[in-house]
Design a protein around this motif. Structure first.
Motif, PDB file in Angstrom:
ATOM      1  N   ALA A  69       0.813  -1.221   0.000  1.00 45.46           N
ATOM      2  CA  ALA A  69       0.000   0.000   0.000  1.00 45.46           C
ATOM      3  C   ALA A  69       0.844   1.268   0.000  1.00 45.46           C
ATOM      4  CB  ALA A  69      -0.945  -0.010   1.196  1.00 45.46           C
ATOM      5  N   ARG A  70       2.050   1.224   0.574  1.00 48.57           N
ATOM      6  CA  ARG A  70       2.883   2.424   0.673  1.00 48.57           C
ATOM      7  C   ARG A  70       3.845   2.587  -0.500  1.00 48.57           C
ATOM      8  NH1 ARG A  70       4.703   1.974   7.076  1.00 48.57           N
ATOM      9  NH2 ARG A  70       2.592   2.049   7.976  1.00 48.57           N
ATOM     10  N   THR A  71       3.793   1.693  -1.443  1.00 45.38           N
ATOM     11  CA  THR A  71       4.710   1.748  -2.585  1.00 45.38           C
ATOM     12  C   THR A  71       4.463   2.999  -3.427  1.00 45.38           C
ATOM     13  OG1 THR A  71       4.851  -0.667  -2.691  1.00 45.38           O
ATOM     14  CG2 THR A  71       5.514   0.555  -4.654  1.00 45.38           C
ATOM     15  N   THR A  72       5.543   3.660  -3.813  1.00 48.70           N
ATOM     16  CA  THR A  72       5.447   4.842  -4.677  1.00 48.70           C
ATOM     17  C   THR A  72       6.325   4.634  -5.917  1.00 48.70           C
ATOM     18  OG1 THR A  72       7.256   5.936  -3.490  1.00 48.70           O
ATOM     19  CG2 THR A  72       4.993   6.392  -2.748  1.00 48.70           C
ATOM     20  N   ILE A  73       6.171   5.537  -6.873  1.00 49.61           N
ATOM     21  CA  ILE A  73       6.906   5.459  -8.131  1.00 49.61           C
ATOM     22  C   ILE A  73       7.739   6.724  -8.323  1.00 49.61           C
ATOM     23  CG2 ILE A  73       6.578   5.685 -10.631  1.00 49.61           C
ATOM     24  CD1 ILE A  73       4.554   3.555 -10.577  1.00 49.61           C
ATOM     25  N   GLY A  74       8.968   6.518  -8.758  1.00 50.81           N
ATOM     26  CA  GLY A  74       9.835   7.624  -9.143  1.00 50.81           C
ATOM     27  C   GLY A  74      10.331   7.399 -10.566  1.00 50.81           C
ATOM     28  N   PHE A  75      11.100   8.338 -11.080  1.00 58.42           N
ATOM     29  CA  PHE A  75      11.600   8.228 -12.450  1.00 58.42           C
ATOM     30  C   PHE A  75      13.125   8.325 -12.472  1.00 58.42           C
ATOM     31  CE2 PHE A  75       7.257   9.658 -13.070  1.00 58.42           C
ATOM     32  CZ  PHE A  75       6.835   8.849 -14.109  1.00 58.42           C
ATOM     33  N   ALA A  76      13.727   7.530 -13.321  1.00 58.98           N
ATOM     34  CA  ALA A  76      15.174   7.557 -13.524  1.00 58.98           C
ATOM     35  C   ALA A  76      15.467   7.107 -14.948  1.00 58.98           C
ATOM     36  CB  ALA A  76      15.887   6.657 -12.522  1.00 58.98           C
ATOM     37  N   GLY A  77      16.330   7.823 -15.635  1.00 55.30           N
ATOM     38  CA  GLY A  77      16.659   7.473 -17.008  1.00 55.30           C
ATOM     39  C   GLY A  77      17.723   6.399 -17.088  1.00 55.30           C
ATOM     40  N   GLY A  78      17.982   5.934 -18.302  1.00 57.98           N
ATOM     41  CA  GLY A  78      18.983   4.904 -18.527  1.00 57.98           C
ATOM     42  C   GLY A  78      19.174   4.696 -20.018  1.00 57.98           C
ATOM     43  N   PRO A  79      20.142   3.874 -20.406  1.00 55.60           N
ATOM     44  CA  PRO A  79      20.392   3.635 -21.839  1.00 55.60           C
ATOM     45  C   PRO A  79      19.174   3.088 -22.574  1.00 55.60           C
ATOM     46  CG  PRO A  79      22.193   2.790 -20.488  1.00 55.60           C
ATOM     47  CD  PRO A  79      21.111   3.183 -19.547  1.00 55.60           C
ATOM     48  N   ASN A  80      18.461   2.144 -21.955  1.00 60.57           N
ATOM     49  CA  ASN A  80      17.275   1.569 -22.616  1.00 60.57           C
ATOM     50  C   ASN A  80      16.180   2.614 -22.804  1.00 60.57           C
ATOM     51  OD1 ASN A  80      18.395  -0.984 -22.845  1.00 60.57           O
ATOM     52  ND2 ASN A  80      17.634  -1.656 -20.855  1.00 60.57           N
ATOM     53  N   THR A  81      16.054   3.487 -21.825  1.00 59.75           N
ATOM     54  CA  THR A  81      15.059   4.565 -21.928  1.00 59.75           C
ATOM     55  C   THR A  81      15.358   5.461 -23.125  1.00 59.75           C
ATOM     56  OG1 THR A  81      14.839   4.551 -19.521  1.00 59.75           O
ATOM     57  CG2 THR A  81      13.968   6.458 -20.691  1.00 59.75           C
ATOM     58  N   ILE A  82      16.628   5.832 -23.255  1.00 57.42           N
ATOM     59  CA  ILE A  82      17.043   6.690 -24.371  1.00 57.42           C
ATOM     60  C   ILE A  82      16.842   5.976 -25.700  1.00 57.42           C
ATOM     61  CG2 ILE A  82      19.004   7.871 -25.426  1.00 57.42           C
ATOM     62  CD1 ILE A  82      20.110   8.244 -22.583  1.00 57.42           C
ATOM     63  N   TYR A  83      17.116   4.672 -25.734  1.00 59.20           N
ATOM     64  CA  TYR A  83      16.976   3.890 -26.965  1.00 59.20           C
ATOM     65  C   TYR A  83      15.523   3.882 -27.451  1.00 59.20           C
ATOM     66  CZ  TYR A  83      16.673  -0.269 -29.947  1.00 59.20           C
ATOM     67  OH  TYR A  83      16.408  -1.135 -30.973  1.00 59.20           O
ATOM     68  N   PHE A  84      14.590   3.590 -26.544  1.00 61.56           N
ATOM     69  CA  PHE A  84      13.182   3.526 -26.953  1.00 61.56           C
ATOM     70  C   PHE A  84      12.618   4.925 -27.231  1.00 61.56           C
ATOM     71  CE2 PHE A  84      13.390  -0.795 -25.299  1.00 61.56           C
ATOM     72  CZ  PHE A  84      12.609  -1.471 -26.219  1.00 61.56           C
ATOM     73  N   LEU A  85      13.146   5.931 -26.557  1.00 66.26           N
ATOM     74  CA  LEU A  85      12.729   7.300 -26.861  1.00 66.26           C
ATOM     75  C   LEU A  85      13.174   7.675 -28.273  1.00 66.26           C
ATOM     76  CD1 LEU A  85      11.377   9.857 -25.784  1.00 66.26           C
ATOM     77  CD2 LEU A  85      13.623  10.595 -24.937  1.00 66.26           C
ATOM     78  N   PHE A  86      14.382   7.252 -28.645  1.00 66.12           N
ATOM     79  CA  PHE A  86      14.865   7.478 -30.007  1.00 66.12           C
ATOM     80  C   PHE A  86      13.971   6.771 -31.029  1.00 66.12           C
ATOM     81  CE2 PHE A  86      17.344   5.791 -33.588  1.00 66.12           C
ATOM     82  CZ  PHE A  86      17.733   6.980 -34.200  1.00 66.12           C
ATOM     83  N   LEU A  87      13.574   5.527 -30.725  1.00 69.20           N
ATOM     84  CA  LEU A  87      12.677   4.800 -31.623  1.00 69.20           C
ATOM     85  C   LEU A  87      11.335   5.519 -31.769  1.00 69.20           C
ATOM     86  CD1 LEU A  87      13.191   1.027 -30.681  1.00 69.20           C
ATOM     87  CD2 LEU A  87      13.963   2.221 -32.739  1.00 69.20           C
ATOM     88  N   SER A  88      10.869   6.135 -30.687  1.00 66.18           N
ATOM     89  CA  SER A  88       9.597   6.879 -30.735  1.00 66.18           C
ATOM     90  C   SER A  88       9.680   8.016 -31.743  1.00 66.18           C
ATOM     91  CB  SER A  88       9.262   7.438 -29.350  1.00 66.18           C
ATOM     92  OG  SER A  88       9.175   6.410 -28.388  1.00 66.18           O
ATOM     93  N   PHE A  89      10.782   8.772 -31.688  1.00 66.76           N
ATOM     94  CA  PHE A  89      10.963   9.868 -32.639  1.00 66.76           C
ATOM     95  C   PHE A  89      11.111   9.337 -34.065  1.00 66.76           C
ATOM     96  CE2 PHE A  89      12.458  12.184 -28.779  1.00 66.76           C
ATOM     97  CZ  PHE A  89      11.541  13.220 -28.840  1.00 66.76           C
ATOM     98  N   LEU A  90      11.742   8.169 -34.194  1.00 65.75           N
ATOM     99  CA  LEU A  90      11.893   7.560 -35.511  1.00 65.75           C
ATOM    100  C   LEU A  90      10.535   7.246 -36.124  1.00 65.75           C
ATOM    101  CD1 LEU A  90      13.623   6.276 -37.761  1.00 65.75           C
ATOM    102  CD2 LEU A  90      13.622   4.162 -36.408  1.00 65.75           C
ATOM    103  N   PHE A  91       9.630   6.690 -35.312  1.00 68.53           N
ATOM    104  CA  PHE A  91       8.307   6.335 -35.828  1.00 68.53           C
ATOM    105  C   PHE A  91       7.459   7.577 -36.108  1.00 68.53           C
ATOM    106  CE2 PHE A  91       9.211   2.104 -33.861  1.00 68.53           C
ATOM    107  CZ  PHE A  91       9.162   1.396 -35.047  1.00 68.53           C
ATOM    108  N   ILE A  92       7.685   8.665 -35.366  1.00 67.25           N
ATOM    109  CA  ILE A  92       7.015   9.928 -35.701  1.00 67.25           C
ATOM    110  C   ILE A  92       7.442  10.377 -37.100  1.00 67.25           C
ATOM    111  CG2 ILE A  92       6.899  12.391 -35.176  1.00 67.25           C
ATOM    112  CD1 ILE A  92       7.035  11.729 -32.251  1.00 67.25           C
ATOM    113  N   GLY A  93       8.750  10.283 -37.358  1.00 66.86           N
ATOM    114  CA  GLY A  93       9.252  10.642 -38.685  1.00 66.86           C
ATOM    115  C   GLY A  93       8.660   9.775 -39.776  1.00 66.86           C
ATOM    116  N   LEU A  94       8.517   8.479 -39.496  1.00 65.51           N
ATOM    117  CA  LEU A  94       7.930   7.573 -40.485  1.00 65.51           C
ATOM    118  C   LEU A  94       6.447   7.880 -40.707  1.00 65.51           C
ATOM    119  CD1 LEU A  94       9.651   4.216 -39.449  1.00 65.51           C
ATOM    120  CD2 LEU A  94      10.071   5.563 -41.522  1.00 65.51           C
ATOM    121  N   MET A  95       5.742   8.293 -39.653  1.00 68.45           N
ATOM    122  CA  MET A  95       4.343   8.691 -39.800  1.00 68.45           C
ATOM    123  C   MET A  95       4.229   9.887 -40.743  1.00 68.45           C
ATOM    124  SD  MET A  95       3.323   8.222 -35.779  1.00 68.45           S
ATOM    125  CE  MET A  95       1.950   9.365 -35.803  1.00 68.45           C
TER     126      MET A  95
END
Length: 363
Positions: A302-328
């Protein structure tokens, strides 16, 4: 039974959208839209199916309590004492009136008839808002916000679907876009405001709600709005420019694509609408969404919370997101098949989702 309820809710939203879109477009003078054709049978089918599809969640409750009270007693109890049952009674009466209205006077010869049909359909939407999650939590703010949310989406989706599949040509398309762009933007604003009001009632902490299925559904719905806004901008802004340069340019496939994305959002809405809302002390290992478990297997309480932290995988999938926007964007200018652009949109949503899930830290 959950699958049946989800499918019924998708078809319910679709039926309401067809009704709303048809009545609105028949209110619009011919010089401000292309020629459209909506067969009377489609409106009748939509009106007939509203009480049928809206009864499925009621039936689900009846079947749940039937083993204890019996089928007949459960049926009477739910329809006479439960909010969802009382709301369905009004839906049934309103649907019968709408069915008779369409059967006797359609196609309309006066704008007043379409106006009355629109009012009756909004009455059905109001009865659905009465039985919603937010409506049961707050009978005033909850009902108003849910009604505004569903009405705005039905207007947007309805016009897009009826125009996408009912237009006989694309004459007067620029004149259509001149007013529909304003309508679509207004619907987006109304949807956002009412959605925030409902989230304030139902969801205690938005980010923490991602750990359960209801929150996952809301997240997917919000992410789906990103490609929707992209195609809405294409249909509202770029389309005018392309038509002015090439009178024979066919805009109908692209408004159909916008309609398909809206139907996808309907499907997501139907999924999380049957999930228990994350209100109060809802977190536990048993309540965690299987999707969230794919990325995080830490113990949840019940007391569990969520925070945010970046990493290489995060940057990789964010790059893929922009790639697919370009393809759209590229698929639009290259006039690629609609299914390819839809695929890029789906992959964009998946990449953004994975980016968020990988950036999450459980505390």
């Amino acid at each position: 039974m959950e699958i049946v309820v989800i499918i019924s809710q998708i078809l319910l939203y679709l039926s309401l959208s067809i009704l709303v879109g048809s009545f609105i477009l028949f209110l619009v003078p011919n010089k401000y839209r292309p020629e459209i054709r909506v067969a009377k049978k489609y409106l009748l089918i939509s009106a007939i199916t509203v009480p049928i599809f809206s009864f499925v969640p009621v039936l689900d409750i009846i079947l749940y309590i039937a083993p204890r009270l019996g089928g007949i007693e459960s049926f009477k109890l739910v329809l006479t004492t439960y909010t969802v049952g009382n709301a369905w009674n009004f839906t049934l009466v309103g649907s019968v009136v709408l069915i008779l209205f369409i059967y006797m006077i359609w196609p309309p010869h006066k704008k007043l008839y379409s106006c009355l049909g629109l009012i009756l359909t909004f009455g059905l939407i109001l009865s659905l808002a009465w039985s919603s999650h937010s409506g049961t939590i707050d009978p005033i703010i909850g009902v108003i916000s849910d009604f505004t949310h569903l009405a705005a989406v039905s207007i947007w989706v309805g016009i897009v679907l009826v125009m996408g599949w009912g237009a006989r040509n694309y004459k007067n398309w620029v004149e259509f876009l001149n007013w529909f762009s304003i309508v679509a933007f207004s619907c987006l604003v109304m949807t956002a405001i009412s959605g925030l009001l409902m989230m304030d009632l139902i969801v205690d902490h938005y980010v923490e709600s991602w750990m359960v299925s209801y929150g996952q559904g809301i997240l997917f719905k919000h992410l789906s709005l990103l490609p929707l806004v992209f195609y809405a901008l294409i249909n509202g802004l770029l389309m005018k420019f392309l038509i002015s340069k090439n009178y024979n340019f066919n805009p109908i496939p692209w408004i159909r694509l916008e309609g398909l994305i809206l139907l996808g959002i309907f499907a997501i809405t139907a999924f999380y609408s049957i999930q228990p809302p994350p209100h109060g002390n809802y977190l536990s290992n048993e309540a965690v969404s299987p999707l969230f478990r794919l990325f995080h297997d830490a113990p949840i309480e019940a007391r569990t919370t969520i925070g945010f932290a970046g990493g290489p995988n995060t940057i990789y999938f964010l790059f893929l997101s922009f790639l697919f926007i370009g393809l759209m964007i590229l698929s639009f200018f290259k006039k690629a098949p609609m299914v390819l652009s839809l695929l890029f949109s789906c992959l964009f949503i998946v990449c953004i989702y994975v980016t968020l899930m990988l950036s999450v830290e459980v505390h």
